[in-house]
Enzyme design. Structure first.
Site, PDB file in Angstrom:
ATOM      1  N   PRO A  53     -23.321 -35.241 -14.403  1.00 10.20           N
ATOM      2  CG  PRO A  53     -21.039 -34.870 -14.020  1.00 10.20           C
ATOM      3  CD  PRO A  53     -22.000 -35.824 -14.693  1.00 10.20           C
ATOM      4  CB  CYS A  54     -26.367 -31.149 -15.714  1.00 15.05           C
ATOM      5  SG  CYS A  54     -27.707 -31.736 -14.661  1.00 15.05           S
ATOM      6  CG  HIS A  55     -24.148 -31.249  -9.936  1.00  9.59           C
ATOM      7  ND1 HIS A  55     -24.346 -32.528 -10.399  1.00  9.59           N
ATOM      8  CD2 HIS A  55     -23.004 -31.290  -9.205  1.00  9.59           C
ATOM      9  CE1 HIS A  55     -23.381 -33.318  -9.951  1.00  9.59           C
ATOM     10  NE2 HIS A  55     -22.553 -32.585  -9.231  1.00  9.59           N
TER      11      HIS A  55
END
Length: 301
Positions: free
Chosen positions: A267-269
């Site tokens: 989850p780089c978001h």
């Protein structure tokens, strides 16, 4: 950190019925509606406006959206409109510290999902997929059209294909795995996509979802830290740098976050600026805002 055993990263997901591969076709109007709501959030479009945009009656659209996204269009829009203000009121450090302290303890509605990830050896990394067979397909998801690919060890690629189109994303994937053999195989990918979308919506999956990642030692450490950010939470680049024991490496952390090949699942978001500003997402800022708003709405629901 071992390259052959990156992590068993645990996250919380709500105990809702799992998403089956047979339901994937129903996601197309949900993805289009989320794009429309994200682009027109300031205008606060009504149910009729969004339904007309996707070509459905208001009543039918309401049912389709709720079934696919887990929340109503109104609830999603509320969280989309509020997220900028919420992030401005909270420091990223406070959000992360609170999230990590509560990260693996939850109510009886939660159960644990292991994302079992395997990293390539240094030799495999240099060979860019030589000897690997990568099966791939474009699938309609709750947040839009995605390109998903997998080796026999797990998902190795997931990108939002609507940001630039199918041809661009297929070429980008083949460039990153330039020595691999590629086979289009929707039959194999669809069940993986169903589990990936369940993970994205914080829902129960029928079995663990495996990832096959390719990166440097530093990148692997950063991605492991991303997997510790609980669903619906956020962290700053500085938070991640401290988590991996390199408190001055904010810029290097940013590069590693941007090098992630598996959207949503790693989850780089969830990484934002310390000011609360949402920026710098490989698949577009609007997409990042939509994913974060969805996680916030689903968590509250």
């Amino acid at each position: 950190m071992s390259k052959q055993n990156l992590m068993n990263a645990m996250t919380q997901i709500t105990n809702i019925a799992p998403i089956s591969a047979k339901r994937l076709d129903g996601y197309a109007p949900v993805g289009r509606a989320i794009d429309f709501l994200t682009a027109h959030a300031e205008d606060q479009p009504g149910l009729e406006d969004v339904a007309a945009h996707v070509g459905l009656s208001p009543a039918h659209f309401q049912r389709v959206f709720k079934a696919g996204a887990g929340v109503s269009p109104k609830r999603f829009l509320q969280y989309l409109a509020a997220q900028e203000a919420k992030r401005a009121m909270s420091s990223g450090e406070d959000v992360l510290s609170a999230s990590l302290s509560a990260g693996l303890s939850g109510s009886s509605r939660l159960h644990d999902l292991f994302l079992a990830s395997e990293a390539m050896t240094p030799g495999d990394y240099r060979r860019k997929g030589a000897g690997l067979v990568i099966r791939h397909a474009f699938i309609e998801g709750p947040l839009g059209r995605v390109l998903i690919a997998a080796t026999d060890k797990g998902v190795c690629w997931m990108s939002f294909a609507e940001e630039g189109g199918d041809v661009l994303h297929l070429a980008e994937m083949k460039h990153d795995w330039s020595a691999a053999e590629f086979i289009e195989d929707e039959g194999l990918v669809a069940p993986l996509a169903a589990r990936a979308f369940a993970f994205a919506l914080n829902r129960k999956t029928d079995e663990p979802l495996r990832l096959h990642v390719r990166g440097t030692n530093f990148q692997l450490k950063v991605w492991e830290a991303l997997l510790k950010i609980p669903y619906g939470g956020c962290a700053t680049y500085g938070d991640i740098a401290r988590e991996i024991g390199s408190p001055r490496a904010n810029r290097a952390v940013g590069s590693a976050v941007g090098a992630n090949l598996i959207s949503v699942l790693i989850p780089c978001h969830r990484v934002i600026l310390s000011s609360g500003v949402i920026h710098n997402y490989r698949w577009g800022v609007a997409r990042k805002k939509a994913v974060l708003a969805m996680e916030g709405a689903v968590t509250a629901a």
